[in-house]
Design a protein around this motif. Structure first.
Motif, short mmCIF file in Angstrom:
data_model
loop_
_atom_site.label_atom_id
_atom_site.label_comp_id
_atom_site.label_asym_id
_atom_site.label_seq_id
_atom_site.Cartn_x
_atom_site.Cartn_y
_atom_site.Cartn_z
N LYS A 69 39.67 -19.40 -24.28
CA LYS A 69 41.41 -19.83 -24.49
C LYS A 69 41.92 -20.29 -22.99
CE LYS A 69 42.48 -16.24 -27.71
NZ LYS A 69 42.83 -14.86 -27.82
N ALA A 70 41.21 -19.90 -22.02
CA ALA A 70 41.45 -20.63 -20.54
C ALA A 70 41.60 -22.10 -20.76
CB ALA A 70 40.85 -20.01 -19.57
N LEU A 71 40.46 -22.45 -21.37
CA LEU A 71 40.27 -24.10 -21.49
C LEU A 71 41.50 -24.63 -22.09
CD1 LEU A 71 36.81 -24.61 -22.72
CD2 LEU A 71 37.47 -24.24 -20.34
N MET A 72 42.21 -23.93 -23.03
CA MET A 72 43.46 -24.50 -23.73
C MET A 72 44.65 -23.90 -23.21
SD MET A 72 41.96 -24.63 -27.57
CE MET A 72 43.18 -25.57 -28.51
N ARG A 73 44.51 -22.95 -21.96
CA ARG A 73 45.75 -22.21 -21.52
C ARG A 73 46.27 -21.31 -22.72
NH1 ARG A 73 47.91 -24.51 -16.94
NH2 ARG A 73 49.50 -22.74 -17.12
N PHE A 120 44.33 -9.85 -15.89
CA PHE A 120 45.48 -9.65 -16.80
C PHE A 120 46.42 -8.70 -15.94
CE2 PHE A 120 42.22 -10.95 -20.16
CZ PHE A 120 43.15 -12.08 -20.44
N ARG A 121 47.63 -8.78 -16.02
CA ARG A 121 48.37 -7.60 -15.46
C ARG A 121 48.65 -6.78 -16.42
NH1 ARG A 121 53.09 -10.13 -12.11
NH2 ARG A 121 53.78 -10.19 -14.20
N THR A 122 48.25 -5.52 -16.20
CA THR A 122 48.61 -4.39 -17.25
C THR A 122 49.20 -3.47 -16.48
OG1 THR A 122 46.38 -3.38 -17.16
CG2 THR A 122 46.76 -5.16 -18.45
N GLU A 123 49.60 -2.08 -17.55
CA GLU A 123 50.47 -1.04 -17.09
C GLU A 123 49.12 -0.29 -15.92
OE1 GLU A 123 52.05 1.12 -20.15
OE2 GLU A 123 53.45 -0.03 -20.68
N ASN A 134 45.97 -18.14 -23.07
CA ASN A 134 45.88 -16.48 -22.77
C ASN A 134 47.52 -16.20 -22.51
OD1 ASN A 134 43.14 -15.76 -22.61
ND2 ASN A 134 42.88 -17.05 -20.89
N ALA A 135 47.66 -15.00 -22.90
CA ALA A 135 49.12 -14.50 -22.90
C ALA A 135 49.72 -14.59 -21.58
CB ALA A 135 48.79 -12.96 -23.28
N GLY A 136 51.09 -14.35 -21.39
CA GLY A 136 51.87 -14.51 -20.39
C GLY A 136 51.53 -13.68 -19.09
N ASN A 137 50.74 -12.37 -19.34
CA ASN A 137 50.60 -11.70 -18.18
C ASN A 137 49.02 -11.95 -17.49
OD1 ASN A 137 48.68 -11.06 -20.19
ND2 ASN A 137 48.92 -8.63 -19.91
#
Lengths: 342, 335
Positions: free
Chosen positions: B53-57, B15-18, B59-62
């Protein structure tokens, strides 16, 4: 034996719901006619499904829910209070002596206060310490008991994991020097690996500081491990109460037995083909007549539909309210967990 | 051997986070056969939900999936590369088509202002060629199948009119009405009372037998896994550290973390045993230990290899795999 720290007699908590100008409002008894005694230094477990009234009972004992009927007495070495009729000054003093630990350590701590301030707040509000030095010393002493170090005290709650947060909640409850603590589902939100750590800490506090606990939980296996005595509630009423071992080796109420059999076994070959409890807990606004459990009980007879069963003594300190407690051995009909406990 | 229904290869999710790139899942590979129940266990923060969640894609936009990661869904007529799907329209096949998901908190998963029935019908209209009347009929039939009394009346009610157990049943009815090949159940019984949990587990077992679908069952409760799963995979800090048939893993865990989880569980059979916590807390994903991810809490850590090298999953003769240097060394010593 010394006087129990908490003695509740025929305690009833009634809530009014749905007010209207003409018709009378509906009322429900969240807790009805419950009598329990918590011995000093005891770890007293209270179990039941959601809606059974266990949280309300805990709150009534803390005088945080209205005591509509009956009495609750609190007694320690110094004072004794009749909680149904306390004065303001007595209640203020009671707040130092009886504390609550909540379920969700994420919601219970203010995100804007440092851990030091969170733990110190009860001291300042109750005026227990006079100087900042005194407060700091007390906070450090309690923090050390809960395995929090000085570095932790400077930080904010967001920097902590669930288990650490629950230790902060415990420190906050301990700081006023209580003699009695209600722990309401205090490990339910934690991972099993950390749950064991928090349970061990609570037991250590019980042993080292002689504090009595009312431990409210829906998890019977946790209760079996930490509690000395257990009470089981169903729809506002006490259905069984006994020393832990007696309760788990031979439950005398079919509800207790059903709760035990519902615990998923760790043995994959023991995939419960036993009788599972059907249906759900009925609404407390319209409780079934007679024995409240009869709508879900596979042993129910005609008598159960009309007569309310009284608590009867089945063994030393072991009470159950079932018309047929002597007649049936419930463990043979409900699951394996209960037999395994023998 | 038949082809697995879904095959995950080297899944790495960041995940890309701050605070920078956070690794939530690292090099996870798993297969689920048609009709198989795979249990996925781990503490909060172990990456089990992110994997599902990856199996259903979902996961959030980041989210960034690594280039080498592959998720392949093998359907009768086609193979789908899930991570290669680009348009929302194409993702329908994994979002409610061949894969359905049920969640922990059924209250939060139903729209509060739309009736249960309308929500069930809506998804059937999207995923099948049914008419509205047929969809309603099937929905009521499904509600009856999962044990909801008066299904025709319940069909017109809102989620707040259902109890927790009933809501979870309705959720299962909704997830199964599209006849998915794979059901992802993310802590489906965690918020329920034990009595209701037992009912829901019994129901799910019946439905597996009846519908023949595969289930990815995510939970932190090893008892629930023992009662439901065929195989189990244990995750810790984004990696699978042990996997195998459920009997073997629970009776004779090889990885020290799996052993720790089992020791921490209160057991009704033995009330005198001490509860032994796994020492310490799960480290922040921002601060992943190098070498074995479990080395900060491991009671049998023995130095150099644990700190420096990531242990690989090694299979033993019974088909079980564990990722632990000590297990590997002991096995090496034996042969």
């Amino acid at each position: 034996m010394s006087t129990p720290v908490i003695s509740a007699r025929n305690l009833t908590v009634t809530y009014r719901i749905g007010h209207s100008l003409l018709g009378k409002g509906v009322s429900l008894n969240a807790v009805e006619d419950v009598s329990i005694e918590i011995e000093r230094g005891n770890f007293f477990g209270l179990v039941g499904e959601s809606g059974s009234g266990k949280t309300t009972l805990g709150r009534a004992i803390l005088k945080a829910a209205p005591i509509t009927g009956g009495h609750v007495n609190y007694t320690d070495d110094e004072v004794s209070y009749d909680l149904a009729n306390v004065t303001k000054a007595e209640l203020k003093d009671y707040r130092k002596r009886a504390q609550l630990i909540f379920q969700d350590p994420y919601a219970a701590l203010s995100p804007r206060m440092t851990v030091r301030d969170i733990i110190a707040e009860p001291l300042e509000v109750m005026g227990l310490t006079r100087t900042r030095e005194e407060t700091d010393a007390r906070v450090r002493e309690i923090a050390a008991k809960c395995r929090l170090n000085l570095e932790h005290l400077r930080r904010f709650p967001h920097a902590f994991s669930g288990g650490q947060r629950q230790r902060i909640s415990i420190a906050r409850a301990l700081v006023s020097g209580p003699r009695f603590i209600v722990a309401d589902e205090s490990v339910a939100a934690l991972d099993v690996s950390i749950q064991a750590d928090v349970l061990n800490l609570l037991k250590q506090i019980q042993r080292d500081m002689g504090i009595s606990f009312l431990f409210i939980s829906h998890d019977l296996s946790v209760v079996a491990h930490v509690c000395d005595h257990v009470a089981v509630m169903y729809l506002g009423r006490l259905v069984e109460t006994a020393p832990t071992r007696a309760l788990f080796s031979r439950p005398r109420h079919p509800y207790t037995s059903a709760l035990l059999s519902a615990i998923p076994s760790l043995d994959p070959d023991e995939r419960g083909e036993t009788d599972k409890l059907e249906g759900e807990i009925p609404s407390p606004t319209n409780p079934p007549p007679g024995c409240r459990f009869h709508t879900r009980c596979r042993f129910a007879r005609d008598r159960c539909r009309t007569d309310v069963p009284e608590l009867r003594e089945m063994g030393p300190g072991h009470f159950a309210s079932c018309h047929f407690a002597e007649e049936f051995d419930f463990t043979q009909h409900y699951g394996s967990a209960a037999t395994a406990a023998k | 051997m038949t082809k697995p229904l879904i095959s995950v290869k080297d899944l790495t999710v960041r995940f890309r986070t701050e605070e920078g790139l956070v690794t939530a899942v690292e090099n996870v590979s798993l297969d689920i056969a048609p009709g198989e129940v795979l249990g996925l266990v781990g503490e909060s923060g172990s990456g089990k939900s992110v994997t599902a969640k990856a199996l259903m894609r979902l996961n959030a936009g980041n989210t960034r999936y690594a280039d080498e990661s592959r998720i392949t869904l093998n359907l009768d007529d086609q193979g789908v590369e899930v991570l290669a799907l680009k348009r929302d329209r194409d993702m329908r096949i994994v979002r409610g088509g061949a894969i359905s998901m049920i969640f922990q908190e059924p209250m939060a998963s139903f729209a509060p202002a739309i009736t249960i029935g309308d929500q069930m019908v809506e998804q059937l209209l999207i995923h099948s060629s049914m008419t509205r009347v047929e969809a309603k009929e099937l929905s009521i039939e499904m509600l009856a199948r999962v044990g909801i009394p008066e299904p025709a009346r319940r069909f017109n009610q809102y989620s707040f009119e259902f109890s927790g157990g009933m809501r979870q049943r309705a959720m299962i009815a909704m997830a199964l009405s599209t006849r998915p090949k794979l059901l992802i159940a993310d802590e489906p019984t965690t918020a329920l009372d034990v009595t209701i949990q037992a009912q829901v587990i019994a129901l799910m077992k019946d439905l597996v037998a009846e519908f023949g679908m595969a289930i990815l069952f995510i939970t932190h409760d090893l008892g629930v896994i023992a009662q439901t799963a065929d195989r189990v995979a244990v995750m810790y800090l984004g990696r699978i550290i042990e996997t195998g048939p459920v009997r073997q893993v629970i009776r004779d865990p090889h990885h020290p973390y799996t052993r720790g989880l089992l020791n921490a569980l209160p057991k009704l059979e033995d009330l005198d045993s001490e509860l032994t916590p796994v020492p310490g807390d799960i480290p922040s994903p921002l601060d992943r230990p190098s070498g074995c991810v479990f080395n900060t809490r491991c009671p049998v850590m023995f130095g150099e290899p644990c700190l420096a090298e990531i242990p690989q999953l090694m299979q033993d003769e019974t088909g079980r795999m564990a990722a632990c240097h000590l297990v590997a060394r002991n096995r090496g010593a034996k042969t």
